[in-house]
Design an enzyme around this catalytic site. Structure first.
Site, PDB file in Angstrom:
ATOM      1  N   CYS A  10       0.814  -1.200   0.000  1.00  0.00           N
ATOM      2  CA  CYS A  10       0.000   0.000   0.000  1.00  0.00           C
ATOM      3  C   CYS A  10       0.849   1.253   0.000  1.00  0.00           C
ATOM      4  O   CYS A  10       2.066   1.211   0.155  1.00  0.00           O
ATOM      5  CB  CYS A  10      -0.869   0.037   1.251  1.00  0.00           C
ATOM      6  SG  CYS A  10      -1.768  -1.485   1.519  1.00  0.00           S
ATOM      7  N   SER A  29       9.779  -0.330 -14.475  1.00  0.00           N
ATOM      8  CA  SER A  29      10.657  -0.434 -13.310  1.00  0.00           C
ATOM      9  C   SER A  29      12.083  -0.876 -13.649  1.00  0.00           C
ATOM     10  O   SER A  29      12.977  -0.749 -12.820  1.00  0.00           O
ATOM     11  CB  SER A  29      10.033  -1.372 -12.273  1.00  0.00           C
ATOM     12  OG  SER A  29       9.571  -2.534 -12.901  1.00  0.00           O
ATOM     13  N   ASP A  62      15.378  -7.199 -16.515  1.00  0.00           N
ATOM     14  CA  ASP A  62      14.157  -7.035 -15.715  1.00  0.00           C
ATOM     15  C   ASP A  62      14.569  -6.919 -14.252  1.00  0.00           C
ATOM     16  O   ASP A  62      15.661  -7.337 -13.870  1.00  0.00           O
ATOM     17  CB  ASP A  62      13.181  -8.199 -15.923  1.00  0.00           C
ATOM     18  CG  ASP A  62      11.740  -7.793 -15.562  1.00  0.00           C
ATOM     19  OD1 ASP A  62      11.535  -6.660 -15.065  1.00  0.00           O
ATOM     20  OD2 ASP A  62      10.823  -8.606 -15.764  1.00  0.00           O
ATOM     21  N   CYS A  75      13.385 -12.311   1.095  1.00  0.00           N
ATOM     22  CA  CYS A  75      12.799 -13.069  -0.020  1.00  0.00           C
ATOM     23  C   CYS A  75      13.882 -13.688  -0.908  1.00  0.00           C
ATOM     24  O   CYS A  75      13.598 -14.564  -1.719  1.00  0.00           O
ATOM     25  CB  CYS A  75      11.829 -12.210  -0.837  1.00  0.00           C
ATOM     26  SG  CYS A  75      12.483 -10.614  -1.265  1.00  0.00           S
TER      27      CYS A  75
HETATM   28  P1  AMP Z   1       6.577 -12.862 -12.922  1.00  0.00           P
HETATM   29  O1  AMP Z   1       5.963 -12.716 -14.253  1.00  0.00           O
HETATM   30  O2  AMP Z   1       5.653 -13.520 -11.949  1.00  0.00           O
HETATM   31  O3  AMP Z   1       7.950 -13.495 -12.928  1.00  0.00           O
HETATM   32  O4  AMP Z   1       6.759 -11.400 -12.329  1.00  0.00           O
HETATM   33  C1  AMP Z   1       7.880 -10.632 -12.636  1.00  0.00           C
HETATM   34  C2  AMP Z   1       7.469  -9.239 -12.960  1.00  0.00           C
HETATM   35  O5  AMP Z   1       6.605  -8.712 -11.957  1.00  0.00           O
HETATM   36  C3  AMP Z   1       8.666  -8.320 -13.046  1.00  0.00           C
HETATM   37  O6  AMP Z   1       8.651  -7.728 -14.313  1.00  0.00           O
HETATM   38  C4  AMP Z   1       8.507  -7.309 -11.939  1.00  0.00           C
HETATM   39  O7  AMP Z   1       8.683  -5.991 -12.425  1.00  0.00           O
HETATM   40  C5  AMP Z   1       7.109  -7.498 -11.422  1.00  0.00           C
HETATM   41  N1  AMP Z   1       7.049  -7.648  -9.951  1.00  0.00           N
HETATM   42  C6  AMP Z   1       8.018  -7.972  -9.095  1.00  0.00           C
HETATM   43  N2  AMP Z   1       7.573  -8.019  -7.818  1.00  0.00           N
HETATM   44  C7  AMP Z   1       6.270  -7.718  -7.871  1.00  0.00           C
HETATM   45  C8  AMP Z   1       5.238  -7.560  -6.889  1.00  0.00           C
HETATM   46  N3  AMP Z   1       5.476  -7.767  -5.617  1.00  0.00           N
HETATM   47  N4  AMP Z   1       4.004  -7.206  -7.313  1.00  0.00           N
HETATM   48  C9  AMP Z   1       3.759  -7.024  -8.618  1.00  0.00           C
HETATM   49  N5  AMP Z   1       4.667  -7.144  -9.598  1.00  0.00           N
HETATM   50  C10 AMP Z   1       5.917  -7.488  -9.238  1.00  0.00           C
HETATM   51 FE1  SF4 Z   2      11.053  -6.587   1.016  1.00  0.00          FE
HETATM   52 FE2  SF4 Z   2      11.678  -9.096   0.330  1.00  0.00          FE
HETATM   53 FE3  SF4 Z   2      12.013  -8.235   2.854  1.00  0.00          FE
HETATM   54 FE4  SF4 Z   2       9.552  -8.567   1.833  1.00  0.00          FE
HETATM   55  S1  SF4 Z   2      11.078 -10.175   2.229  1.00  0.00           S
HETATM   56  S2  SF4 Z   2      10.271  -6.855   3.091  1.00  0.00           S
HETATM   57  S3  SF4 Z   2       9.867  -7.957  -0.289  1.00  0.00           S
HETATM   58  S4  SF4 Z   2      13.077  -7.517   1.002  1.00  0.00           S
END
Ligand code: AMP
Ligand code: SF4
Length: 474
Positions: free
Chosen positions: A12, A293, A355, A450
């Site tokens: 948020c 991003s 990415d 993470c």
């Molecule tokens: P995925 O397709 O599931 O591998 O997601 C990777 C993409 O999601 C990347 O291009 C990131 O920019 C974006 N991303 C990374 N973390 C998050 C998040 N917590 N919420 C939404 N999008 C994310």
């Molecule tokens: Fe941020 Fe990853 Fe820590 Fe969650 S686990 S607070 S996403 S660094």
């Protein structure tokens, strides 16, 4: 069990205005500039003299509020909230801020983060007779405060000390605003000041520019600030503090023009790109970034590699983030709607595609395919974060252990899965170096849980705990 816990995870943005005519309108602008932190719902609580009122709804800030609604929200103090999409959603009851009407007056609360001992606290409060009207962990703070006695500041501090996890809290009562940051410093919150001296607070400093406020400082981990009659007072509600801001705030979540704990987000991403080239160079003709991003990191990689950065991918700005679609099938559809490869740029070229992260692997796989279909000769994927192997319990929706592709596949297997010519992630040391590039000045450390499973809190009764332990023994 899965969806129950997911409902508690919220990403948020929060914004507050303290002592400014038309506070709701200013809060609207603040929330609008934090829209990237949450697109599922928005809300504002405004204080007019001694009365608190609320408007909230599901959708973007511009969908929830219009000129008419905002102009009816009279008052000089306001707190606002934008909320990210998570599985289940939870409906209007979970949309923040939450407004409590009690015998001793009203209380508005907005929260960014996630409380890890929420289930334990909630069960205890329910045993004592509290009735919850939402599944949001934010409501717990309201009930805790109501059960405390004494001065409001003591009631809030005692309550905050019972919570464990990540938070930036805004608490508006009839004669004061309180702002608190968790003792680990996981979630950011900053103080700004308007030309008339009124204070504003925001999850990210980018909102200050928009409302014409100047940055004053960041809240410290474990700090609570009270603004009453235009005067600001601060204290630590606990001395048990560490400095572990969320690394993903820099890597993915925050806007590039924001400064977190005094460090500019774009600068860190660009340095991460440079570092990524140092760690994983490759012979190529051009570098492209996945908008938006990853553009800063792509520019950094291109600069270090001395090859051009090109706009090889174009984003349709009018489609929300891919995570908004709940099913895998819809997510794949979302990626297709969102990005197009520019054939005239990538055709016949060896491309480095940057990415910021791989979560489920959907985006990378789809983009590699898009680039190859557009004629790219080779696609080398470089990721400006370490591999995400563990879920986040602190308010960033990373999905569960089983969905995290790097938890299941090693780098070679993942490279094959996304059909790239090569794949590399930045190291943990590399990301730390690019965020804390000035070792003299940047004393704080990072949460990297993470990536490495080293959670900064106890995880209590988390349903993922067993898997995490097993994963670590493995
Ligand atoms: P995925 O397709 O599931 O591998 O997601 C990777 C993409 O999601 C990347 O291009 C990131 O920019 C974006 N991303 C990374 N973390 C998050 C998040 N917590 N919420 C939404 N999008 C994310
Ligand atoms: Fe941020 Fe990853 Fe820590 Fe969650 S686990 S607070 S996403 S660094």
């Amino acid at each position: 069990m899965f969806s129950k816990d997911r409902e508690l995870h919220e990403e948020c943005g929060v914004f507050a205005v303290c002592g400014y005519e038309n506070a709701a309108a200013m809060c609207y602008y603040g929330l609008h500039s934090l829209q990237h932190r949450g697109q599922e719902a928005a809300g504002i609580v405004v204080k007019n003299k001694e009365a608190l009122s609320i408007q909230k709804g599901e959708g973007l800030v511009t969908e929830v509020f219009d000129q008419d609604k905002i102009s009816k929200m009279k008052g000089d103090h306001a707190i606002g909230h934008v909320r990210y999409s998570t599985a289940g959603g939870g409906g209007i009851a979970n949309v923040q801020p939450l407004l409590f009407r009690t015998l001793n007056g009203s209380l508005g609360i907005a929260h960014n983060g996630n409380i890890v001992n929420a289930n334990v606290l909630k069960a205890d409060l329910e045993k004592k007779g509290s009735i919850f009207s939402s599944s949001s962990d934010t409501e717990i703070l309201g009930h805790l405060i109501m059960r405390e006695e004494g001065h409001m500041i003591d009631r809030i501090c005692n309550s905050l000390n019972k919570l464990d996890g990540a938070f930036a809290f805004l608490i508006l009562i009839e004669n004061a605003l309180y702002v608190a940051r968790d003792k680990y410093g996981l979630r950011p919150v900053s103080i700004g000041q308007l030309p008339n001296g009124a204070y504003v607070f925001s999850s990210e400093t980018c909102a200050f520019e928009v409302v014409g406020a100047k940055f004053v400082r960041d809240l410290e981990p474990g700090e609570i600030v009270r603004v009453k009659d235009g005067q600001i007072k601060s204290k630590l509600y606990t001395n048990d503090v560490t400095d572990k801001i969320c690394a993903m705030e820099y890597i993915y979540f925050s806007r590039p023009d924001s400064n977190l704990d005094g460090i500019n987000v774009h600068t860190t991403r660009k340095l991460a790109g440079k570092q990524l080239f140092k760690e994983a160079p490759v012979e190529a003709d051009l570098v492209i970034g996945v908008p938006d991003s990853s553009i800063s990191a792509a520019i950094g990689y291109a600069e270090a590699a001395n090859i051009p950065y090109e706009m090889g991918l174009i984003k349709n700005k009018y489609v929300g983030r891919t995570f908004i679609q709940p099913t895998q099938e819809m997510r794949e559809q979302g990626v297709r709607m969102k990005l197009s490869a520019v054939s005239s740029i990538v055709k016949g070229k060896r491309v480095v595609m940057i990415d910021d992260s791989i979560v489920r692997g959907t985006t990378s796989k789809r983009i590699v395919r898009l680039l190859k279909e557009a004629g790219a000769r080779e696609v080398h994927v470089r990721i400006a974060s370490p591999a995400i192997k563990y879920p986040c319990f602190y308010g960033v929706d990373m999905s569960t252990m089983d969905e995290l592709i790097s938890n299941r596949l090693n780098v070679n297997e993942l490279c094959n899965y996304i059909e790239a010519d090569s794949l590399a992630f930045i190291t943990e040391e590399g990301i730390d170096k690019s965020i804390h590039f000035n070792k003299e000045k940047h004393k704080c450390s990072l949460c990297l849980a993470c990536f490495n499973g080293e959670y900064v809190t106890n995880l209590y009764d988390s349903f993922e705990m067993d898997k995490i332990k097993k994963g670590k023994e493995y």
